[in-house]
Scaffold this motif. Sequence first.
Motif, PDB file in Angstrom:
ATOM      1  N   ILE A 245     -16.993 -30.234 -55.473  1.00 12.93           N
ATOM      2  CA  ILE A 245     -18.017 -29.984 -54.455  1.00 12.93           C
ATOM      3  C   ILE A 245     -19.298 -29.472 -55.119  1.00 12.93           C
ATOM      4  CG2 ILE A 245     -18.585 -28.624 -52.407  1.00 12.93           C
ATOM      5  CD1 ILE A 245     -15.540 -28.585 -51.792  1.00 12.93           C
ATOM      6  N   SER A 246     -19.147 -28.548 -56.092  1.00 14.37           N
ATOM      7  CA  SER A 246     -20.337 -28.040 -56.786  1.00 14.37           C
ATOM      8  C   SER A 246     -21.107 -29.187 -57.428  1.00 14.37           C
ATOM      9  CB  SER A 246     -19.975 -27.076 -57.916  1.00 14.37           C
ATOM     10  OG  SER A 246     -19.089 -26.135 -57.486  1.00 14.37           O
ATOM     11  N   ARG A 247     -20.346 -30.108 -58.008  1.00 15.41           N
ATOM     12  CA  ARG A 247     -20.962 -31.237 -58.692  1.00 15.41           C
ATOM     13  C   ARG A 247     -21.768 -32.082 -57.694  1.00 15.41           C
ATOM     14  NH1 ARG A 247     -19.948 -33.319 -63.554  1.00 15.41           N
ATOM     15  NH2 ARG A 247     -20.472 -35.507 -63.859  1.00 15.41           N
ATOM     16  N   PHE A 248     -21.141 -32.302 -56.548  1.00 17.25           N
ATOM     17  CA  PHE A 248     -21.829 -33.079 -55.511  1.00 17.25           C
ATOM     18  C   PHE A 248     -23.135 -32.388 -55.116  1.00 17.25           C
ATOM     19  CE2 PHE A 248     -22.750 -33.807 -51.029  1.00 17.25           C
ATOM     20  CZ  PHE A 248     -22.796 -35.197 -50.978  1.00 17.25           C
ATOM     21  N   MET A 249     -23.044 -31.082 -54.861  1.00 14.29           N
ATOM     22  CA  MET A 249     -24.217 -30.364 -54.390  1.00 14.29           C
ATOM     23  C   MET A 249     -25.303 -30.314 -55.467  1.00 14.29           C
ATOM     24  SD  MET A 249     -23.688 -29.632 -51.290  1.00 14.29           S
ATOM     25  CE  MET A 249     -24.624 -28.233 -50.673  1.00 14.29           C
ATOM     26  N   ARG A 250     -24.879 -30.184 -56.730  1.00 14.44           N
ATOM     27  CA  ARG A 250     -25.874 -30.106 -57.800  1.00 14.44           C
ATOM     28  C   ARG A 250     -26.573 -31.440 -57.993  1.00 14.44           C
ATOM     29  NH1 ARG A 250     -24.605 -28.468 -63.530  1.00 14.44           N
ATOM     30  NH2 ARG A 250     -26.782 -28.893 -64.041  1.00 14.44           N
ATOM     31  N   ALA A 251     -25.791 -32.488 -57.996  1.00 17.03           N
ATOM     32  CA  ALA A 251     -26.387 -33.808 -58.183  1.00 17.03           C
ATOM     33  C   ALA A 251     -27.317 -34.138 -57.020  1.00 17.03           C
ATOM     34  CB  ALA A 251     -25.295 -34.862 -58.297  1.00 17.03           C
ATOM     35  N   TYR A 252     -26.910 -33.680 -55.849  1.00 16.42           N
ATOM     36  CA  TYR A 252     -27.725 -33.962 -54.674  1.00 16.42           C
ATOM     37  C   TYR A 252     -28.982 -33.098 -54.667  1.00 16.42           C
ATOM     38  CZ  TYR A 252     -29.253 -34.328 -49.888  1.00 16.42           C
ATOM     39  OH  TYR A 252     -30.014 -34.525 -48.775  1.00 16.42           O
ATOM     40  N   GLY A 253     -28.852 -31.849 -55.120  1.00 16.77           N
ATOM     41  CA  GLY A 253     -30.029 -31.000 -55.231  1.00 16.77           C
ATOM     42  C   GLY A 253     -30.067 -29.840 -54.263  1.00 16.77           C
ATOM     43  N   SER A 254     -28.895 -29.236 -53.996  1.00 15.81           N
ATOM     44  CA  SER A 254     -28.924 -28.060 -53.140  1.00 15.81           C
ATOM     45  C   SER A 254     -28.145 -26.911 -53.782  1.00 15.81           C
ATOM     46  CB  SER A 254     -28.318 -28.386 -51.783  1.00 15.81           C
ATOM     47  OG  SER A 254     -28.090 -27.183 -51.072  1.00 15.81           O
ATOM     48  N   PRO A 255     -28.728 -25.710 -53.781  1.00 18.68           N
ATOM     49  CA  PRO A 255     -28.012 -24.553 -54.331  1.00 18.68           C
ATOM     50  C   PRO A 255     -27.117 -23.888 -53.290  1.00 18.68           C
ATOM     51  CG  PRO A 255     -30.229 -23.909 -53.746  1.00 18.68           C
ATOM     52  CD  PRO A 255     -30.085 -25.351 -53.329  1.00 18.68           C
ATOM     53  N   ASN A 256     -26.908 -24.546 -52.146  1.00 20.97           N
ATOM     54  CA  ASN A 256     -26.272 -23.857 -51.027  1.00 20.97           C
ATOM     55  C   ASN A 256     -24.819 -24.220 -50.795  1.00 20.97           C
ATOM     56  OD1 ASN A 256     -28.546 -22.316 -50.208  1.00 20.97           O
ATOM     57  ND2 ASN A 256     -29.452 -24.252 -49.531  1.00 20.97           N
ATOM     58  N   TYR A 257     -23.986 -24.017 -51.808  1.00 17.38           N
ATOM     59  CA  TYR A 257     -22.551 -24.191 -51.623  1.00 17.38           C
ATOM     60  C   TYR A 257     -21.922 -22.798 -51.574  1.00 17.38           C
ATOM     61  CZ  TYR A 257     -17.667 -25.132 -53.001  1.00 17.38           C
ATOM     62  OH  TYR A 257     -16.297 -25.173 -53.082  1.00 17.38           O
ATOM     63  N   TYR A 258     -21.316 -22.468 -50.434  1.00 17.74           N
ATOM     64  CA  TYR A 258     -20.707 -21.147 -50.268  1.00 17.74           C
ATOM     65  C   TYR A 258     -19.271 -21.283 -49.823  1.00 17.74           C
ATOM     66  CZ  TYR A 258     -25.642 -20.171 -50.128  1.00 17.74           C
ATOM     67  OH  TYR A 258     -26.955 -20.126 -50.435  1.00 17.74           O
ATOM     68  N   GLN A 259     -18.504 -20.231 -50.070  1.00 18.59           N
ATOM     69  CA  GLN A 259     -17.132 -20.216 -49.571  1.00 18.59           C
ATOM     70  C   GLN A 259     -16.937 -19.009 -48.682  1.00 18.59           C
ATOM     71  OE1 GLN A 259     -15.499 -20.859 -53.681  1.00 18.59           O
ATOM     72  NE2 GLN A 259     -13.916 -21.889 -52.500  1.00 18.59           N
ATOM     73  N   PHE A 260     -16.469 -19.268 -47.479  1.00 18.52           N
ATOM     74  CA  PHE A 260     -16.152 -18.162 -46.589  1.00 18.52           C
ATOM     75  C   PHE A 260     -14.642 -18.085 -46.477  1.00 18.52           C
ATOM     76  CE2 PHE A 260     -14.847 -16.586 -42.456  1.00 18.52           C
ATOM     77  CZ  PHE A 260     -15.382 -15.322 -42.522  1.00 18.52           C
ATOM     78  N   SER A 261     -14.044 -17.063 -47.067  1.00 18.02           N
ATOM     79  CA  SER A 261     -12.591 -16.931 -46.962  1.00 18.02           C
ATOM     80  C   SER A 261     -12.254 -15.469 -46.764  1.00 18.02           C
ATOM     81  CB  SER A 261     -11.911 -17.464 -48.220  1.00 18.02           C
ATOM     82  OG  SER A 261     -12.100 -16.546 -49.271  1.00 18.02           O
ATOM     83  N   LEU A 262     -10.975 -15.222 -46.506  1.00 20.86           N
ATOM     84  CA  LEU A 262     -10.555 -13.839 -46.288  1.00 20.86           C
ATOM     85  C   LEU A 262     -10.718 -13.008 -47.548  1.00 20.86           C
ATOM     86  CD1 LEU A 262      -7.310 -14.520 -44.247  1.00 20.86           C
ATOM     87  CD2 LEU A 262      -9.530 -13.849 -43.385  1.00 20.86           C
ATOM     88  N   THR A 263     -10.712 -13.663 -48.701  1.00 20.43           N
ATOM     89  CA  THR A 263     -10.805 -12.910 -49.943  1.00 20.43           C
ATOM     90  C   THR A 263     -12.217 -12.944 -50.527  1.00 20.43           C
ATOM     91  OG1 THR A 263     -10.071 -14.889 -51.089  1.00 20.43           O
ATOM     92  CG2 THR A 263      -8.399 -13.244 -50.601  1.00 20.43           C
ATOM     93  N   GLN A 264     -13.171 -13.432 -49.741  1.00 19.70           N
ATOM     94  CA  GLN A 264     -14.529 -13.532 -50.286  1.00 19.70           C
ATOM     95  C   GLN A 264     -15.041 -12.154 -50.705  1.00 19.70           C
ATOM     96  OE1 GLN A 264     -17.788 -13.824 -47.755  1.00 19.70           O
ATOM     97  NE2 GLN A 264     -16.813 -12.848 -46.020  1.00 19.70           N
ATOM     98  N   ASN A 265     -15.780 -12.149 -51.778  1.00 23.39           N
ATOM     99  CA  ASN A 265     -16.454 -10.939 -52.269  1.00 23.39           C
ATOM    100  C   ASN A 265     -15.511  -9.773 -52.531  1.00 23.39           C
ATOM    101  OD1 ASN A 265     -18.486 -12.623 -51.577  1.00 23.39           O
ATOM    102  ND2 ASN A 265     -19.314 -11.385 -49.948  1.00 23.39           N
ATOM    103  N   ASP A 266     -14.242 -10.083 -52.766  1.00 27.01           N
ATOM    104  CA  ASP A 266     -13.292  -9.014 -53.067  1.00 27.01           C
ATOM    105  C   ASP A 266     -13.513  -8.422 -54.439  1.00 27.01           C
ATOM    106  OD1 ASP A 266     -11.999  -9.152 -50.745  1.00 27.01           O
ATOM    107  OD2 ASP A 266     -10.089  -9.880 -51.506  1.00 27.01           O
ATOM    108  N   THR A 267     -14.212  -9.164 -55.278  1.00 25.36           N
ATOM    109  CA  THR A 267     -14.185  -8.831 -56.691  1.00 25.36           C
ATOM    110  C   THR A 267     -15.454  -8.163 -57.195  1.00 25.36           C
ATOM    111  OG1 THR A 267     -14.921 -11.081 -57.096  1.00 25.36           O
ATOM    112  CG2 THR A 267     -12.567 -10.660 -57.282  1.00 25.36           C
ATOM    113  N   VAL A 268     -16.350  -7.790 -56.268  1.00 28.09           N
ATOM    114  CA  VAL A 268     -17.615  -7.183 -56.709  1.00 28.09           C
ATOM    115  C   VAL A 268     -17.358  -5.911 -57.516  1.00 28.09           C
ATOM    116  CG1 VAL A 268     -19.756  -6.123 -55.924  1.00 28.09           C
ATOM    117  CG2 VAL A 268     -18.951  -8.217 -54.866  1.00 28.09           C
TER     118      VAL A 268
END
Lengths: 818, 228
Positions: A163-186
């Motif tokens: 997915i990152s590859r798709f978004m980069r080739a296309y030209g958008s920095p907006n790939y995010y993941q919303f999950s229950l464990t998001q941002n657990d590791t800050v």
Amino acid sequence: MEIKRRDFLRLFGGISGALVLHGCGLDDVFDVPASLLEKAKNGSGLESWSNTICSLCPGGCGIQVRSIDGVPVYIRGNRVYPVNQGGMCPLGLNALHALYNPDRVKAPMRRSGDVGSGKWESVSWDDALRTVSEKLSGLRKEGKPHQVGFLGYEERGLMRDHISRFMRAYGSPNYYQFSLTQNDTVAYQLLQGHAQVPAPDLLNARLIVSFGANFLEAGYSPVYYTKLYSHHQERQTKYVQIESRMSLTGANADQWIPVRPGTYGALALGIAYVVIREELYDKEFVRDHTKGFEDWIDRGGKKHAGFKSFVLGNYYPERASEISGVPSATILELARQLGNTRPSLILGDGGAIANTNGTFALMAVHSLNALLGNFEREGGIYFINEPPFQKHPDVLEDAIAKAGNHQTPFAQSEDDSFPLTNFSIESFAKNVVAGRPYPLSVLFIYGGNPLFQTINHNDLANALEKIDLIVSFDSAINETSEYAHLILPDHMFLEKWGEVSNVPSVGFAHVGVQHPVVQPLHQTRHTGDVLIEIARHMGGAVGAAFPLNSYEEEIKFRMKGVYLSGEGAVASQGVRQLWLEYLQQRGWQIGRYASFEEFWDRLLENGGWWNPIRKKRNWASVFRTSSGKFEFYSQSLKASVDRLVDNSGGRQSLHNEDLVLNKLNISARGDGVFVPHHERVPYEDDLPLYLIPFHVLPNRDGQASNLPLMQEMFGYSANRYWSSWVEIHPETASEYDIADQAWVWVETSVGRVKVQAKLSHAIMPNVIAIPFGLGHTSSGRYAKGHGVNPHWILRNIYDPISGKPALEATKAGISLVI
Amino acid sequence: MPKWAMVFDLDKCTGCGACMAACKMENNVAIVDPEEAQAGRALFWMDMINAHEGEYPTVAIKRMPKPCFHCDNPPCTKVCPVRATYLNEDGLVAQIYHRCIGCRYCMAACPFTAKVFNWWDPRWLEGATTCFNPDVSLRMAGVVEKCSFCAHRLHHVNEVARVDDRALQDGEFMPACAENCPADAIYFGDLENKDSQVYKLSRSYRVSRVMEDLGVEPKVYYLARRTA
């Protein structure tokens, strides 16, 4: 063909099954393709087993699917797969009901009515893909590729790369993941310089103290932990569980220590006090591999207080006890046990981090691991290397993509609400509504059900309404995909190619390969392939980013690296960790295959590859901070705060610093900001009870609600079926005249829900708890209208450092339904 | 004659419920309406007993998986007026569904409430009737059913062993619950085979059986460090 007698027996089994189906007159409710039905009824009844990986949760268990004439009928654990070693959880065992679910989206659909109207028309794949690619090409032509967003869920490994590859080739920095464990590791990032989740060595530790980590139920891989836990008796491991409500993990621990919500950090620091004061910490480790423990002098000659004097000055057990509600005698006893038992291990997750002070709390908890010298040590914590995948050539971005990728990422809020994280669902929703820094035109949604799972339900719903084109890859219509304009249904995991590698916190590198065990039942397509197709439609540099024809080929290509590395081995019977280590030490290459094809075939046959041998790491890769050490005094937090202060006018005026720290909900000042400390949670003190949601094993993330068996089992631990309940201590209940099973209103400043009370001694007085997962307004016939969703009535507040939803920061009142 | 028995190691068991789900899937056990389930009519051959012991804060939650105990001296078979339930030659308490007249005497006689009754025509996931296990027959409304120790698997492995002309090996016959337990807390085997794991475990100092004083000789053993 010669039929062996053994085959004949299998045949016989199938025939009796066919008779059974005939006998019951159930033909009219069949909802699966007629061809499958025909096979099930009149097939020759040959049995086959094939291995794949379950992906109903991030746990990544190896499974064996039993098929009769190619029709899957049963799932069991794969004994040779190292993560689960044959174990299963209720959800994984029920995966076939997800496959045959009558509410699956069977072909691409376009919404033809309002949101929630349930009016959909089916479209052909060609039309659907043309619509999407035309829209995307149009945006590129206008020079606005950055206005495309991709909201993923728990995907990791190759799919995330894809997915990152798709978004980069296309030209958008907006790939995010919303999950229950998001941002657990800050917190890990701040202390150890990288966000990798540590893998705890539960097997070799003698004492395990978990701050809110409900690993048997809601950890990354519950079955993996359960396997390790099951050895606790012969290894004489003691488990101590610290949490406000006794979870499944608490019930299985040797000791449960109830703690007031939002005070885990203070308790951890109270323990640190005793460990430091009584000199029970690992002095050698602290001296060699940590920074900021003792008082220190910076380059400018300024004196700074170290973690030690900070803890000794502030967190004496009586104070920690006053804040957390844990008796100081318990704190003393636990700290002494920790200091005197080696190896002793500290875990932090769940309630400890799901609060406004979560980052600091997890920092305090993780600091105990540093005090005990637990890094890279048997019975401590390890960091696991990524599998040696073959790398794709870099994406060649064209000029449009370059310009797009240089835009400010969309979810980085302009007002710096969450300065240390690249994604928070709250700033995402607000920025979409405000069109800042630019409007979002297209949003892809892959997996997950953010609208059901968030606590900013209204904001996110408003945001979704603002977007021109929402494309969902869901295979079911749920709360979130009700807002989609177009649904391009993905396969169910039993129908597709996939890969699940290095599940966070699992103690060895591994790759599980999913392959189709059944032909797709419906007109669905693999999202990986759909992205390739969309990219090819657009052509040019975007299309060129995907030289391989399918996601399947991509997995094969990447796995070649694993084959060529010669590391590890295909999971197989009888090859246990010790044996592999023995071979490795004597210079043998353990995985030997004549060709890649042989390796690949074995891989599919057995389910996966693993590498149990951990290479000794040098300390610079364990701690990737600027000092190369574990930083009690977080330099990177300091740098970020300094940057924010500079942005808001500099340090000349103390006012600016106050402004920044207040915004981050930090009441500490001076050096105290950057060391682990306790911050007060801004509870609404006029309400009497703490309200906390919790997770149950059959339906961790609310996505299993359309499986009738999981609904029936949802409350098996509380003797409830298909319904929610609120757990309440009998003492608290008697204050409100609430009897067991009475219907009550639970009311917060946001709203109220009606739910049945369950009186329990396994929860703190003045805390009430409602399970998360039920209360769907959509998601299918079995999900809709059962129970309540506690997230509906939680306050919309976050940990300002990590951007993680503060699920335990709400207070509530309770009253009998009259 | 073999004596099939099951041993639960409660010190390992976490109460995760995987055995319940595995059993439901393997044995085509029906799912009842939410209201019926709440009224106590949910069909679980493998049930989970939850008990809270002690008071806050020194409380313990105990979970105990409970299949049919396949008693050697079963009280349920004695009351059946039509011989729909009986002790078969494999030492298993068997049910013959089409003989059952639904009087539920056996349910009342069972001290362990191991039997469940089909109050309604069975229902499963709509449209998912292809994923039935073809080795297990479906049950209609009005009959009693219960855990069979996955006897259909025994038929299969017995046949395979006979074809290969050898005796059954320990661990070859494995019910779905034991097969999938993530904590390896369920052991299954033949008590007559002195080398089997269940035989050894059934002699453990930790072992106990439920309501042993009734003299029904259940063949399900529980291991626990301490008993309440």
